[in-house]
Design a protein around this motif. Structure first.
Motif, PDB file in Angstrom:
ATOM      1  N   GLN A  40      -2.592  -9.436  10.515  1.00 39.14           N
ATOM      2  CA  GLN A  40      -3.303  -8.252  10.884  1.00 39.14           C
ATOM      3  C   GLN A  40      -2.174  -7.241  11.006  1.00 39.14           C
ATOM      4  O   GLN A  40      -2.548  -6.048  10.362  1.00 39.14           O
ATOM      5  CB  GLN A  40      -4.101  -8.251  12.430  1.00 39.14           C
ATOM      6  N   ARG A  41      -1.131  -7.333  11.414  1.00 36.77           N
ATOM      7  CA  ARG A  41       0.038  -6.199  11.178  1.00 36.77           C
ATOM      8  C   ARG A  41       0.401  -6.027   9.946  1.00 36.77           C
ATOM      9  O   ARG A  41       0.638  -4.803   9.549  1.00 36.77           O
ATOM     10  CB  ARG A  41       1.296  -6.786  12.018  1.00 36.77           C
ATOM     11  N   ALA A  43      -1.586  -6.048   7.273  1.00 36.33           N
ATOM     12  CA  ALA A  43      -2.832  -5.233   6.652  1.00 36.33           C
ATOM     13  C   ALA A  43      -2.487  -3.960   7.337  1.00 36.33           C
ATOM     14  O   ALA A  43      -2.944  -2.959   6.470  1.00 36.33           O
ATOM     15  CB  ALA A  43      -4.198  -5.698   7.186  1.00 36.33           C
ATOM     16  N   TRP A  44      -2.234  -3.789   8.614  1.00 38.61           N
ATOM     17  CA  TRP A  44      -1.664  -2.140   8.806  1.00 38.61           C
ATOM     18  C   TRP A  44      -0.657  -1.651   8.191  1.00 38.61           C
ATOM     19  O   TRP A  44      -0.632  -0.570   7.916  1.00 38.61           O
ATOM     20  CB  TRP A  44      -1.513  -2.233  10.320  1.00 38.61           C
ATOM     21  N   LEU A  45       0.368  -2.512   7.972  1.00 47.75           N
ATOM     22  CA  LEU A  45       1.747  -1.996   7.508  1.00 47.75           C
ATOM     23  C   LEU A  45       1.384  -1.626   5.896  1.00 47.75           C
ATOM     24  O   LEU A  45       2.183  -0.775   5.381  1.00 47.75           O
ATOM     25  CB  LEU A  45       2.829  -2.922   7.409  1.00 47.75           C
ATOM     26  N   SER A  46       0.596  -2.250   5.275  1.00 41.11           N
ATOM     27  CA  SER A  46       0.256  -2.217   3.997  1.00 41.11           C
ATOM     28  C   SER A  46      -0.830  -0.891   3.722  1.00 41.11           C
ATOM     29  O   SER A  46      -1.103  -0.845   2.526  1.00 41.11           O
ATOM     30  CB  SER A  46      -0.465  -3.387   3.430  1.00 41.11           C
ATOM     31  N   ASP A  47      -1.095  -0.262   4.580  1.00 44.48           N
ATOM     32  CA  ASP A  47      -1.737   1.002   4.707  1.00 44.48           C
ATOM     33  C   ASP A  47      -1.028   1.885   3.390  1.00 44.48           C
ATOM     34  O   ASP A  47       0.215   2.184   3.316  1.00 44.48           O
ATOM     35  CB  ASP A  47      -1.740   1.744   5.722  1.00 44.48           C
ATOM     36  N   PRO A  48      -2.017   2.550   2.660  1.00 41.59           N
ATOM     37  CA  PRO A  48      -1.136   3.379   1.326  1.00 41.59           C
ATOM     38  C   PRO A  48      -0.461   4.366   2.040  1.00 41.59           C
ATOM     39  O   PRO A  48       0.618   4.838   1.432  1.00 41.59           O
ATOM     40  CB  PRO A  48      -2.408   4.011   0.807  1.00 41.59           C
ATOM     41  N   ILE A  49      -0.790   4.933   3.479  1.00 44.83           N
ATOM     42  CA  ILE A  49       0.189   6.080   3.821  1.00 44.83           C
ATOM     43  C   ILE A  49       1.386   5.474   4.475  1.00 44.83           C
ATOM     44  O   ILE A  49       2.106   6.340   5.187  1.00 44.83           O
ATOM     45  CB  ILE A  49      -0.550   7.066   4.393  1.00 44.83           C
ATOM     46  N   SER A  50       1.549   4.308   4.636  1.00 45.05           N
ATOM     47  CA  SER A  50       2.725   3.490   5.440  1.00 45.05           C
ATOM     48  C   SER A  50       4.025   4.113   4.715  1.00 45.05           C
ATOM     49  O   SER A  50       4.036   4.140   3.747  1.00 45.05           O
ATOM     50  CB  SER A  50       2.413   2.106   5.925  1.00 45.05           C
ATOM     51  N   THR A  54       7.474  -1.695  -0.719  1.00 45.08           N
ATOM     52  CA  THR A  54       6.918  -2.791  -1.339  1.00 45.08           C
ATOM     53  C   THR A  54       7.659  -4.081  -0.862  1.00 45.08           C
ATOM     54  O   THR A  54       7.130  -5.151  -0.840  1.00 45.08           O
ATOM     55  CB  THR A  54       6.471  -2.649  -2.728  1.00 45.08           C
TER      56      THR A  54
END
Length: 90
Positions: A40-41, A43-50, A54
């Motif tokens: 879940q974290r 998925a949050w970290l992979s947000d395009p604006i994060s 990579t």
């Protein structure tokens, strides 16, 4: 496309940012987080604006995958006991 993925995986393992991602995921697992929480974290970290690079995300993902593999191996060793070597000779 496959060549690119293979090359990318090989170069990430030498990247210090990749190692930092793995280490952060490892620390969170050690502190009691479950692999599901880490996904879940991620998925949050992979947000395009994060702001996370990579390589960091790939290291984080690799540690989660390792954790799943370890859990599977431990569960398999408990539930599928191979007693071939412990059986008496007939």
């Amino acid at each position: 496309m496959t060549t690119l993925a293979t090359e990318y995986a090989l170069t990430d393992n030498r990247d210090p940012i990749h190692a930092i991602g793995r280490a952060d995921a490892h620390d969170e697992l050690t502190n009691g987080a479950t692999p599901d929480i880490l996904e879940q974290r991620l998925a949050w970290l992979s947000d395009p604006i994060s702001p996370y690079p990579t390589a960091y995300l790939n290291g984080y993902r690799a540690r989660i995958t390792d954790s799943h593999a370890t859990a599977y191996t431990q569960q398999r060793s408990i539930t599928h006991h191979d007693d071939y070597w412990t059986r008496s000779a007939r």
